[in-house]
Design a protein around this motif. Structure first.
Motif, PDB file in Angstrom:
ATOM      1  N   ALA A  31      -7.786  34.402  41.564  1.00  9.83           N
ATOM      2  CA  ALA A  31      -8.698  34.043  40.489  1.00  9.83           C
ATOM      3  C   ALA A  31      -8.182  34.598  39.169  1.00  9.83           C
ATOM      4  O   ALA A  31      -8.131  35.810  39.033  1.00  9.83           O
ATOM      5  CB  ALA A  31     -10.087  34.625  40.772  1.00  9.83           C
ATOM      6  N   PRO A  32      -7.775  33.788  38.186  1.00 14.96           N
ATOM      7  CA  PRO A  32      -7.713  32.336  38.269  1.00 14.96           C
ATOM      8  C   PRO A  32      -6.352  31.816  38.736  1.00 14.96           C
ATOM      9  O   PRO A  32      -6.245  30.640  39.032  1.00 14.96           O
ATOM     10  CB  PRO A  32      -7.961  31.916  36.810  1.00 14.96           C
ATOM     11  CG  PRO A  32      -7.356  33.017  35.997  1.00 14.96           C
ATOM     12  CD  PRO A  32      -7.512  34.280  36.812  1.00 14.96           C
ATOM     13  N   GLY A  33      -5.330  32.652  38.807  1.00 19.57           N
ATOM     14  CA  GLY A  33      -4.005  32.193  39.228  1.00 19.57           C
ATOM     15  C   GLY A  33      -3.301  31.371  38.159  1.00 19.57           C
ATOM     16  O   GLY A  33      -3.707  31.350  36.996  1.00 19.57           O
ATOM     17  N   ASN A  34      -2.194  30.742  38.558  1.00 21.92           N
ATOM     18  CA  ASN A  34      -1.459  29.838  37.653  1.00 21.92           C
ATOM     19  C   ASN A  34      -0.643  28.869  38.512  1.00 21.92           C
ATOM     20  O   ASN A  34      -0.745  28.898  39.744  1.00 21.92           O
ATOM     21  CB  ASN A  34      -0.586  30.626  36.660  1.00 21.92           C
ATOM     22  CG  ASN A  34       0.503  31.454  37.339  1.00 21.92           C
ATOM     23  OD1 ASN A  34       1.114  31.026  38.318  1.00 21.92           O
ATOM     24  ND2 ASN A  34       0.765  32.640  36.805  1.00 21.92           N
ATOM     25  N   ALA A  35       0.171  28.037  37.874  1.00 20.23           N
ATOM     26  CA  ALA A  35       0.873  26.979  38.617  1.00 20.23           C
ATOM     27  C   ALA A  35       1.789  27.566  39.687  1.00 20.23           C
ATOM     28  O   ALA A  35       1.829  27.068  40.817  1.00 20.23           O
ATOM     29  CB  ALA A  35       1.680  26.115  37.647  1.00 20.23           C
ATOM     30  N   GLY A  36       2.514  28.624  39.351  1.00 17.06           N
ATOM     31  CA  GLY A  36       3.435  29.206  40.325  1.00 17.06           C
ATOM     32  C   GLY A  36       2.688  29.819  41.496  1.00 17.06           C
ATOM     33  O   GLY A  36       3.087  29.680  42.655  1.00 17.06           O
ATOM     34  N   ILE A  37       1.599  30.493  41.181  1.00 16.12           N
ATOM     35  CA  ILE A  37       0.807  31.159  42.217  1.00 16.12           C
ATOM     36  C   ILE A  37       0.240  30.140  43.197  1.00 16.12           C
ATOM     37  O   ILE A  37       0.129  30.403  44.394  1.00 16.12           O
ATOM     38  CB  ILE A  37      -0.321  31.990  41.551  1.00 16.12           C
ATOM     39  CG1 ILE A  37       0.279  33.222  40.857  1.00 16.12           C
ATOM     40  CG2 ILE A  37      -1.376  32.411  42.569  1.00 16.12           C
ATOM     41  CD1 ILE A  37      -0.696  34.018  40.001  1.00 16.12           C
ATOM     42  N   SER A  38      -0.052  28.929  42.708  1.00 18.15           N
ATOM     43  CA  SER A  38      -0.729  27.947  43.563  1.00 18.15           C
ATOM     44  C   SER A  38       0.144  27.467  44.721  1.00 18.15           C
ATOM     45  O   SER A  38      -0.345  26.834  45.636  1.00 18.15           O
ATOM     46  CB  SER A  38      -1.244  26.769  42.734  1.00 18.15           C
ATOM     47  OG  SER A  38      -0.143  26.054  42.232  1.00 18.15           O
ATOM     48  N   SER A  39       1.456  27.796  44.700  1.00 14.85           N
ATOM     49  CA  SER A  39       2.274  27.439  45.857  1.00 14.85           C
ATOM     50  C   SER A  39       2.094  28.446  47.000  1.00 14.85           C
ATOM     51  O   SER A  39       2.500  28.181  48.124  1.00 14.85           O
ATOM     52  CB  SER A  39       3.751  27.332  45.462  1.00 14.85           C
ATOM     53  OG  SER A  39       4.232  28.612  45.110  1.00 14.85           O
ATOM     54  N   LEU A  40       1.497  29.585  46.710  1.00 15.52           N
ATOM     55  CA  LEU A  40       1.326  30.621  47.741  1.00 15.52           C
ATOM     56  C   LEU A  40      -0.133  30.949  48.023  1.00 15.52           C
ATOM     57  O   LEU A  40      -0.452  31.556  49.041  1.00 15.52           O
ATOM     58  CB  LEU A  40       2.029  31.918  47.310  1.00 15.52           C
ATOM     59  CG  LEU A  40       3.545  31.878  47.129  1.00 15.52           C
ATOM     60  CD1 LEU A  40       4.024  33.168  46.461  1.00 15.52           C
ATOM     61  CD2 LEU A  40       4.233  31.686  48.471  1.00 15.52           C
ATOM     62  N   ALA A  41      -1.004  30.599  47.080  1.00 13.56           N
ATOM     63  CA  ALA A  41      -2.409  31.004  47.200  1.00 13.56           C
ATOM     64  C   ALA A  41      -3.305  29.862  46.720  1.00 13.56           C
ATOM     65  O   ALA A  41      -2.869  29.014  45.951  1.00 13.56           O
ATOM     66  CB  ALA A  41      -2.664  32.249  46.348  1.00 13.56           C
ATOM     67  N   GLU A  42      -4.546  29.891  47.179  1.00 10.15           N
ATOM     68  CA  GLU A  42      -5.517  28.921  46.665  1.00 10.15           C
ATOM     69  C   GLU A  42      -6.127  29.498  45.393  1.00 10.15           C
ATOM     70  O   GLU A  42      -6.765  30.549  45.425  1.00 10.15           O
ATOM     71  CB  GLU A  42      -6.596  28.662  47.725  1.00 10.15           C
ATOM     72  CG  GLU A  42      -7.562  27.564  47.321  1.00 10.15           C
ATOM     73  CD  GLU A  42      -8.578  27.246  48.420  1.00 10.15           C
ATOM     74  OE1 GLU A  42      -8.261  27.415  49.622  1.00 10.15           O
ATOM     75  OE2 GLU A  42      -9.690  26.844  48.051  1.00 10.15           O
ATOM     76  N   CYS A  43      -5.895  28.814  44.277  1.00  7.31           N
ATOM     77  CA  CYS A  43      -6.404  29.319  43.003  1.00  7.31           C
ATOM     78  C   CYS A  43      -7.834  28.838  42.791  1.00  7.31           C
ATOM     79  O   CYS A  43      -8.149  27.678  43.048  1.00  7.31           O
ATOM     80  CB  CYS A  43      -5.520  28.853  41.849  1.00  7.31           C
ATOM     81  SG  CYS A  43      -3.857  29.536  41.958  1.00  7.31           S
ATOM     82  N   ILE A  44      -8.681  29.735  42.320  1.00 12.76           N
ATOM     83  CA  ILE A  44     -10.069  29.355  42.042  1.00 12.76           C
ATOM     84  C   ILE A  44     -10.353  29.578  40.558  1.00 12.76           C
ATOM     85  O   ILE A  44      -9.858  30.534  39.961  1.00 12.76           O
ATOM     86  CB  ILE A  44     -11.071  30.132  42.922  1.00 12.76           C
ATOM     87  CG1 ILE A  44     -10.921  31.648  42.717  1.00 12.76           C
ATOM     88  CG2 ILE A  44     -10.857  29.790  44.396  1.00 12.76           C
ATOM     89  CD1 ILE A  44     -12.105  32.432  43.212  1.00 12.76           C
ATOM     90  N   PRO A  45     -11.119  28.671  39.950  1.00 15.62           N
ATOM     91  CA  PRO A  45     -11.318  28.752  38.493  1.00 15.62           C
ATOM     92  C   PRO A  45     -12.356  29.796  38.095  1.00 15.62           C
ATOM     93  O   PRO A  45     -13.401  29.466  37.534  1.00 15.62           O
ATOM     94  CB  PRO A  45     -11.780  27.327  38.133  1.00 15.62           C
ATOM     95  CG  PRO A  45     -12.448  26.823  39.370  1.00 15.62           C
ATOM     96  CD  PRO A  45     -11.787  27.499  40.547  1.00 15.62           C
ATOM     97  N   VAL A  46     -12.079  31.040  38.383  1.00 14.51           N
ATOM     98  CA  VAL A  46     -12.952  32.143  37.986  1.00 14.51           C
ATOM     99  C   VAL A  46     -12.090  33.141  37.231  1.00 14.51           C
ATOM    100  O   VAL A  46     -10.986  33.471  37.660  1.00 14.51           O
ATOM    101  CB  VAL A  46     -13.581  32.827  39.226  1.00 14.51           C
ATOM    102  CG1 VAL A  46     -14.489  33.979  38.792  1.00 14.51           C
ATOM    103  CG2 VAL A  46     -14.352  31.820  40.073  1.00 14.51           C
TER     104      VAL A  46
END
Ligand SMILES: Nc1ncnc2c1ncn2[C@@H]1O[C@H](COP(=O)(O)OP(=O)(O)O)[C@@H](O)[C@H]1O
Ligand SMILES: [Mg+2]
Length: 427
Positions: A31-46
């Motif tokens: 939370a909230p992550g970014n584009a790179g992170i989304s390949s390893l984790a589920e990003c949530i918009p918080v």
């Protein structure tokens, strides 16, 4: 184990990259992550500061461990909130987070527990600060007490500049309530180094040393950024100095926290000055992993990070072995947007990421990126952290700079002299 990582920069990408290698970790949210992170984790918009939403999310998803990246949620009590609800979280409680969140508090703490630091005075009234400025020697350092996103420290060359700094912080209120108090301190000469430890308040495990480059331009000139690069270990921290860090800094710090009744579970990050006489002085403490320091620390840990964070959060760190360190050197070169740390444009397409994906002992940590369809776009001042590790610092740097040439976006900017101090020292 299900893990939630709070934050969305290069530090969090590196944490998730390392945690995802743990056999214990089955699912990671960010939370909230970014584009790179989304390949390893589920990003949530918080957002990282939305602590109540995060606590509810962690409850709903039955998260076993939450790991906090940035300082702001720690300062406003995310850890207290999770702990009140019986949820495990890595990062100190709000009282512990004052070590970073109030420079005045941290200075008084250091004095009380005999931790070496620059001479200082604390002021709550501008009038008294102005009067004091007549008697100090210059340069002098004026610091806003509270969190100011790395902009609250002004080095004043003379009394006029110092008075302007006091005015800016206390009367213009450039950093809001963070400037209600200020610290005016002695200017120290020397070389800076960062030291880290993971602790559960009782046991602590020191991590490797790091040096970073804060200034935007080569030769460490120009305005300060969040950090344009880093490397680990820092050759300046000899074994002898590292032993002093333990004896003169970590030991009294941990004892002091305990004495204050603060059950500190998280990272301790000391920013130190090594003076020309090889004296150590603490410039500041941070209460979380550094960014970009984490990008170079974690690739050098050969053991599993997850049990360390988990048991530190549980107050049972002694049940895991200390991290196992690689003998390699790691470097991180930041690719930034043209104009950073001032105004910059976003939304530039990033090309060449696929060209570096096969590089060995290398990782591209995303600091400020987003996806649009299948295109990766710039979305921050610091965009990517090109991180490499190798038996030799020189080879690690050569690899990182090769990556910097292969990856491109409009307005790409990076410093070409990352590691210059370490190179000189190791040659
Ligand atoms: N007493 C000091 N003497 C010399 N330089 C200092 C001193 N205090 C801070 N600095 C410089 O200012 C930078 C920022 O100060 P620091 O205390 O780390 O605050 P922050 O990281 O919150 O901005 C340091 O990294 C160092 O370069
Ligand atoms: Mg600092």
């Amino acid at each position: 184990m299900r893990v939630l990582v709070v934050g969305g920069g290069g530090r969090e990408h590196a944490l998730i990259w390392k945690l995802s290698q743990s056999p214990a970790v089955k699912k990671i949210y960010c939370a909230p992550g970014n584009a790179g992170i989304s390949s390893l984790a589920e990003c949530i918009p918080v957002k990282a500061e939305e602590t109540e939403k995060l606590q509810k999310f962690a409850r709903e998803k039955e998260i076993h461990l939450t790991v906090v990246g940035p300082e702001a949620p720690l300062s406003i009590g995310i850890t207290d909130l999770f702990q009140e609800n019986g949820q495990l979280i890595f990062g100190p409680c709000s009282r512990g987070a004052r070590l970073e969140g109030s420079k005045a508090w941290a200075k008084e703490f250091m004095t009380k527990y005999n931790i070496p630091t620059a001479q200082y005075e604390i002021f709550k009234k501008p009038r008294e600060a102005y009067r004091y400025l007549k008697d100090v020697s210059y340069p002098a350092v004026v610091k806003a007490d509270g969190l100011a996103a790395g902009k609250g420290v002004i080095i004043a060359e003379d009394a006029r500049e110092a008075a302007e700094a006091v005015h800016y912080i206390m009367e213009d209120r450039a950093f809001g309530a963070a400037g209600d108090s200020i610290v005016i301190e002695e200017f120290l000469r020397g070389e800076e180094v960062s030291v880290f430890a993971i602790t559960d308040g009782e046991t602590y495990y020191p991590l490797a040393s790091v040096q970073d480059h804060k200034a935007i331009y080569e030769q460490d000139r120009g305005p300060n950024t969040g950090g344009m690069g880093a490397y680990s270990p820092a050759p300046i921290l000899s074994e002898q100095l590292a032993a002093k860090v333990i004896r003169d800094i970590f030991e009294p710090l941990l004892a002091g926290l305990k004495n204050e009744g603060i059950n500190y579970r998280g990272v301790i990050f000391g920013g130190l000055m090594i003076t020309p006489e090889e004296k150590l002085k603490v410039l500041e403490f941070n209460v979380r992993f550094g960014d970009p320091e984490t990008q170079v620390l974690l690739p050098l840990i050969e053991s599993d990070l997850c049990p360390l964070l988990y048991e530190a959060a549980r107050g049972n760190l002694q049940s895991v072995s200390p991290p196992k360190w690689s003998s390699y050197a790691a470097v991180c070169v930041i690719l930034a947007s043209q104009g950073y740390p001032g105004k910059y444009e976003k939304g530039k397409e990033i090309s060449g990421l696929e060209k570096v994906s096969q590089f060995e002992n290398a990782a591209v940590f995303h600091a400020g990126t987003s996806f649009e369809g299948n295109r990766t776009l710039t979305a921050g001042g610091r965009v990517l952290g090109l991180t490499t590790w190798d038996p030799s610092l020189k080879d690690a740097l050569a690899k990182a700079y090769k990556m910097a040439d292969l990856i491109d976006f409009e307005g790409k900017y990076f410093r070409k002299d990352i590691g210059h101090r370490a190179l000189r020292r190791t040659e």
